[in-house]
Design a protein around this motif. Sequence first.
Motif, short mmCIF file in Angstrom:
data_model
loop_
_atom_site.label_atom_id
_atom_site.label_comp_id
_atom_site.label_asym_id
_atom_site.label_seq_id
_atom_site.Cartn_x
_atom_site.Cartn_y
_atom_site.Cartn_z
N GLN A 1 0.95 -1.35 -0.16
CA GLN A 1 -0.01 -0.16 0.00
C GLN A 1 1.00 1.28 0.06
O GLN A 1 2.19 1.36 0.12
N THR A 2 0.07 2.37 -0.51
CA THR A 2 0.69 3.57 -0.18
C THR A 2 0.02 4.49 1.06
O THR A 2 -1.07 4.59 0.88
N VAL A 3 0.74 4.86 1.92
CA VAL A 3 0.08 5.48 2.89
C VAL A 3 0.83 6.66 3.38
O VAL A 3 2.11 7.03 3.09
N ILE A 4 -0.15 7.67 3.91
CA ILE A 4 0.44 8.79 4.29
C ILE A 4 0.24 9.15 5.61
O ILE A 4 -0.87 9.10 6.34
N ASP A 5 1.45 9.24 6.42
CA ASP A 5 1.43 9.28 7.89
C ASP A 5 1.55 10.98 8.17
O ASP A 5 2.56 11.52 8.18
N TYR A 6 0.26 11.64 8.33
CA TYR A 6 0.25 12.82 8.35
C TYR A 6 0.49 13.61 9.78
O TYR A 6 0.00 12.87 10.89
N PHE A 7 1.38 14.32 9.90
CA PHE A 7 1.90 14.90 10.87
C PHE A 7 2.61 13.63 11.94
O PHE A 7 2.27 13.48 12.92
N PRO A 8 3.84 13.35 11.49
CA PRO A 8 4.21 11.98 11.96
C PRO A 8 5.33 12.12 13.26
O PRO A 8 5.50 11.04 13.95
N GLY A 9 5.39 13.25 13.69
CA GLY A 9 6.22 13.57 14.85
C GLY A 9 7.48 13.02 14.87
O GLY A 9 8.32 13.22 13.85
N ARG A 10 7.98 12.03 15.84
CA ARG A 10 9.21 11.55 15.68
C ARG A 10 9.28 10.09 15.03
O ARG A 10 10.17 9.41 15.00
N GLY A 11 8.15 9.70 14.42
CA GLY A 11 8.17 8.62 13.52
C GLY A 11 7.64 7.28 14.05
O GLY A 11 7.86 6.17 13.44
N TYR A 12 6.92 7.50 15.23
CA TYR A 12 6.39 6.05 15.98
C TYR A 12 5.79 5.45 14.90
O TYR A 12 5.89 4.11 14.68
#
Length: 254
Positions: free
Chosen positions: A70-81
Motif C-alpha cells: 500500500q501507499t500510506v500517508i502518515d500526516y504529522f508524523p512527529g518522531r516517526g513512531y
Amino acid sequence: MTLSQIFRPLAALSLGGLLLLGASAAGAAGQAPLAKEAVADPRRPDADKARDGDRKPDAMLDFARVQPGQTVIDYFPGRGYFTRLLSTAVGPQGAVYAAAPQLWIDRLKGKPLPPPVSAEAGRGNVHEVVAGASMNVPVKADLVWTSQNYHDIHIWGGAAGTAQLNKAAFDALRPGGYYIVLDHAGVAGLDDAGMAKLHRIDEALVKQEVLAAGFVLDGESQALRNPADDRTAQVFETGIRAHTDQFILRFRKP
C-alpha cells in the motif's frame, strides 16, 4: 517542497529481502498477523517500543487495514513512531509518506525538525514531504493516517485549517481509501479555548468536519478508550499523560 530539502537526509538503504506476511497468510500456522510482525520489527528504537503498551500499535494497524504494497500517508508524523510501523507493514513494494504540516513548520520558526525516518537503515520506502493545501504525494494513497494531531491543526488554523486538511486527505486518497483520525477526547461541545488549553477535541466535531469533506464513517475502535479519564485534564498532566481517553475513527472515501 520536500522535507529532504530541509533535512538533507542520508541516502536510505533498501529494505532488500524483508518478507512480510500478507492478509491471506495471517492465519497460517506458525505465522503472526501482519500488525504483530510490524510491532516485532527489531529495527524499531527502544523509545518506540516503550510506548507500545499505551499506544496498542497492533490494534491500530489492524483497524487501519494496512496491507503490504500500500501507499500510506502518515500526516504529522512527529518522531516517526507510526511511520516506522507503517513502513514495515507495507513492505518494500509499498510506500509511506511522512507528511509534515506547513502550519507546524511555520510555528517552529527555524527550529530543527525531528530526524527523518527515511535516513534510517532499511527505511527506503519512507519519503518526507510538506503538506499544505495538498498532501504533496505523487500517487493516490490507500490510507491517510493521523494520530493525536487533528486538534493541533484546529488550534493553529481553526475550522479552516481542519477543512483544508480533510480536503487534502480526500483528494490524496483513491476511491475506497481510508482516513484514520485518532485523537484525545474532549467533553461534548468543547470550544476553541478549551481545545487550546487541554489539547483535546470533541469527537462529534471531528465527525462533523470530516463527513462534510465527503467521507463516510466506516468504523470506530474502542482500543484506546479510558472511562476513568473525565476529559477535563490537560493531556500532558502527570497521571493522565499517555492514558487519555482517545477515539479512533475510520472514514472511507466513496
